[in-house]
Scaffold this motif. Sequence first.
Motif, PDB file in Angstrom:
ATOM      1  N   GLN A  55     -83.415 -25.734  37.239  1.00  0.00           N
ATOM      2  CA  GLN A  55     -83.038 -24.901  37.023  1.00  0.00           C
ATOM      3  C   GLN A  55     -81.542 -24.342  37.970  1.00  0.00           C
ATOM      4  OE1 GLN A  55     -86.315 -22.225  37.216  1.00  0.00           O
ATOM      5  NE2 GLN A  55     -85.600 -21.256  35.316  1.00  0.00           N
ATOM      6  N   ILE A  56     -81.290 -24.767  38.882  1.00  0.00           N
ATOM      7  CA  ILE A  56     -80.569 -24.318  39.880  1.00  0.00           C
ATOM      8  C   ILE A  56     -79.200 -25.066  39.686  1.00  0.00           C
ATOM      9  CG2 ILE A  56     -79.881 -24.110  42.227  1.00  0.00           C
ATOM     10  CD1 ILE A  56     -82.526 -23.380  43.049  1.00  0.00           C
ATOM     11  N   ASN A  57     -79.814 -26.417  38.933  1.00  0.00           N
ATOM     12  CA  ASN A  57     -78.584 -27.375  38.451  1.00  0.00           C
ATOM     13  C   ASN A  57     -78.057 -26.276  37.476  1.00  0.00           C
ATOM     14  OD1 ASN A  57     -77.136 -29.803  38.997  1.00  0.00           O
ATOM     15  ND2 ASN A  57     -78.729 -30.921  37.555  1.00  0.00           N
ATOM     16  N   VAL A  58     -78.758 -25.504  36.547  1.00  0.00           N
ATOM     17  CA  VAL A  58     -77.770 -25.608  35.480  1.00  0.00           C
ATOM     18  C   VAL A  58     -77.243 -24.294  35.827  1.00  0.00           C
ATOM     19  CG1 VAL A  58     -78.806 -24.122  33.274  1.00  0.00           C
ATOM     20  CG2 VAL A  58     -79.586 -26.347  33.949  1.00  0.00           C
ATOM     21  N   PHE A  59     -77.861 -23.827  36.905  1.00  0.00           N
ATOM     22  CA  PHE A  59     -77.100 -22.288  37.642  1.00  0.00           C
ATOM     23  C   PHE A  59     -75.800 -22.677  37.276  1.00  0.00           C
ATOM     24  CE2 PHE A  59     -80.791 -19.794  37.916  1.00  0.00           C
ATOM     25  CZ  PHE A  59     -81.569 -18.970  36.793  1.00  0.00           C
ATOM     26  N   GLU A  60     -75.714 -23.305  38.803  1.00  0.00           N
ATOM     27  CA  GLU A  60     -73.936 -24.214  39.568  1.00  0.00           C
ATOM     28  C   GLU A  60     -74.009 -25.130  38.179  1.00  0.00           C
ATOM     29  OE1 GLU A  60     -76.153 -26.680  42.071  1.00  0.00           O
ATOM     30  OE2 GLU A  60     -76.001 -24.965  43.797  1.00  0.00           O
ATOM     31  N   GLN A  61     -74.017 -25.647  37.182  1.00  0.00           N
ATOM     32  CA  GLN A  61     -72.679 -26.510  36.685  1.00  0.00           C
ATOM     33  C   GLN A  61     -72.543 -25.207  35.371  1.00  0.00           C
ATOM     34  OE1 GLN A  61     -74.967 -28.715  34.188  1.00  0.00           O
ATOM     35  NE2 GLN A  61     -75.599 -30.786  35.466  1.00  0.00           N
ATOM     36  N   ARG A  62     -72.792 -23.861  35.205  1.00  0.00           N
ATOM     37  CA  ARG A  62     -72.192 -22.808  34.341  1.00  0.00           C
ATOM     38  C   ARG A  62     -71.678 -21.738  35.145  1.00  0.00           C
ATOM     39  NH1 ARG A  62     -76.964 -19.266  32.794  1.00  0.00           N
ATOM     40  NH2 ARG A  62     -77.546 -21.677  31.271  1.00  0.00           N
ATOM     41  N   PHE A  63     -72.215 -22.168  36.539  1.00  0.00           N
ATOM     42  CA  PHE A  63     -71.032 -21.123  38.023  1.00  0.00           C
ATOM     43  C   PHE A  63     -70.316 -21.829  37.962  1.00  0.00           C
ATOM     44  CE2 PHE A  63     -70.096 -19.652  41.889  1.00  0.00           C
ATOM     45  CZ  PHE A  63     -69.368 -18.389  41.614  1.00  0.00           C
ATOM     46  N   ALA A  64     -69.975 -23.204  37.464  1.00  0.00           N
ATOM     47  CA  ALA A  64     -68.736 -24.004  38.467  1.00  0.00           C
ATOM     48  C   ALA A  64     -67.357 -23.773  37.549  1.00  0.00           C
ATOM     49  CB  ALA A  64     -69.195 -25.667  37.927  1.00  0.00           C
ATOM     50  N   VAL A  65     -68.086 -23.564  36.069  1.00  0.00           N
ATOM     51  CA  VAL A  65     -67.197 -23.656  35.099  1.00  0.00           C
ATOM     52  C   VAL A  65     -66.162 -21.711  35.137  1.00  0.00           C
ATOM     53  CG1 VAL A  65     -66.814 -23.443  32.143  1.00  0.00           C
ATOM     54  CG2 VAL A  65     -67.965 -25.122  33.143  1.00  0.00           C
ATOM     55  N   GLN A  66     -67.442 -21.115  35.168  1.00  0.00           N
ATOM     56  CA  GLN A  66     -66.912 -19.545  35.584  1.00  0.00           C
ATOM     57  C   GLN A  66     -65.782 -19.626  36.347  1.00  0.00           C
ATOM     58  OE1 GLN A  66     -71.147 -17.734  35.367  1.00  0.00           O
ATOM     59  NE2 GLN A  66     -70.383 -17.159  33.834  1.00  0.00           N
ATOM     60  N   ARG A  67     -66.953 -19.934  37.860  1.00  0.00           N
ATOM     61  CA  ARG A  67     -65.776 -20.500  38.801  1.00  0.00           C
ATOM     62  C   ARG A  67     -64.284 -20.706  38.373  1.00  0.00           C
ATOM     63  NH1 ARG A  67     -68.500 -22.853  42.824  1.00  0.00           N
ATOM     64  NH2 ARG A  67     -67.044 -24.864  42.194  1.00  0.00           N
ATOM     65  N   ARG A  68     -64.530 -22.096  38.335  1.00  0.00           N
ATOM     66  CA  ARG A  68     -62.936 -22.437  37.648  1.00  0.00           C
ATOM     67  C   ARG A  68     -61.917 -21.877  37.361  1.00  0.00           C
ATOM     68  NH1 ARG A  68     -59.193 -24.998  40.015  1.00  0.00           N
ATOM     69  NH2 ARG A  68     -57.693 -26.689  38.606  1.00  0.00           N
ATOM     70  N   ALA A  69     -62.474 -21.381  36.001  1.00  0.00           N
ATOM     71  CA  ALA A  69     -61.491 -20.880  35.295  1.00  0.00           C
ATOM     72  C   ALA A  69     -60.842 -19.289  35.893  1.00  0.00           C
ATOM     73  CB  ALA A  69     -62.618 -20.289  33.768  1.00  0.00           C
ATOM     74  N   LEU A  70     -61.773 -18.756  37.337  1.00  0.00           N
ATOM     75  CA  LEU A  70     -61.641 -16.972  37.176  1.00  0.00           C
ATOM     76  C   LEU A  70     -60.096 -17.442  38.663  1.00  0.00           C
ATOM     77  CD1 LEU A  70     -64.566 -15.279  37.542  1.00  0.00           C
ATOM     78  CD2 LEU A  70     -62.341 -15.323  36.094  1.00  0.00           C
ATOM     79  N   GLU A  71     -60.599 -19.008  39.421  1.00  0.00           N
ATOM     80  CA  GLU A  71     -60.077 -19.619  40.263  1.00  0.00           C
ATOM     81  C   GLU A  71     -58.173 -20.069  39.522  1.00  0.00           C
ATOM     82  OE1 GLU A  71     -61.845 -22.561  41.921  1.00  0.00           O
ATOM     83  OE2 GLU A  71     -62.586 -21.341  42.854  1.00  0.00           O
ATOM     84  N   LEU A  72     -58.466 -19.690  38.549  1.00  0.00           N
ATOM     85  CA  LEU A  72     -57.316 -20.498  37.649  1.00  0.00           C
ATOM     86  C   LEU A  72     -56.056 -19.215  37.165  1.00  0.00           C
ATOM     87  CD1 LEU A  72     -57.915 -23.374  34.912  1.00  0.00           C
ATOM     88  CD2 LEU A  72     -56.518 -23.560  37.169  1.00  0.00           C
TER      89      LEU A  72
END
Length: 145
Positions: A55-72
């Motif tokens: 479950q954490i792996n799924v959360f982290e993959q999803r968050f990595a995409v969100q974080r990258r978009a916000l960082e851009l």
Amino acid sequence: MKPRMFVRFALVAFFAAVAGVFLCRQFFPQPVAASVALHEVLHGKLDLDDRQKAQINVFEQRFAVQRRALELELRADNARLADAIEAEHGNGPRVIAAVDQSHRAMGELQKETLGHIFAIRQILRADQAQKFDRAVVHALTDDVR
């Protein structure tokens, strides 16, 4: 200065510099980033079961995409701020608007990060949640306390 003496001097200086770096790292270690420390607690000290890890792996993959978009988005905001500063050379309306937009993106990143943390917390057992909470508080206040 003779070439042989210069080589000796250069070698002594080189080894002194290496020793200085070594001693500095021994006596003044670099602090671990809060996100790294929190990650270490989550993946190394909570004794997660396989279901939690998945479950954490799924959360982290999803968050990595969100974080990258916000960082851009933040990078683009910084570029707009730089353009506004270059154009106005002061705290003019374009600069103020660019700062406000940057703050909105930073706030959104913080909200998404907290959402990610709370989602992870929901799947932890009570004993794990206590350790996780302490790690989160420590990550947020380490430089303050």
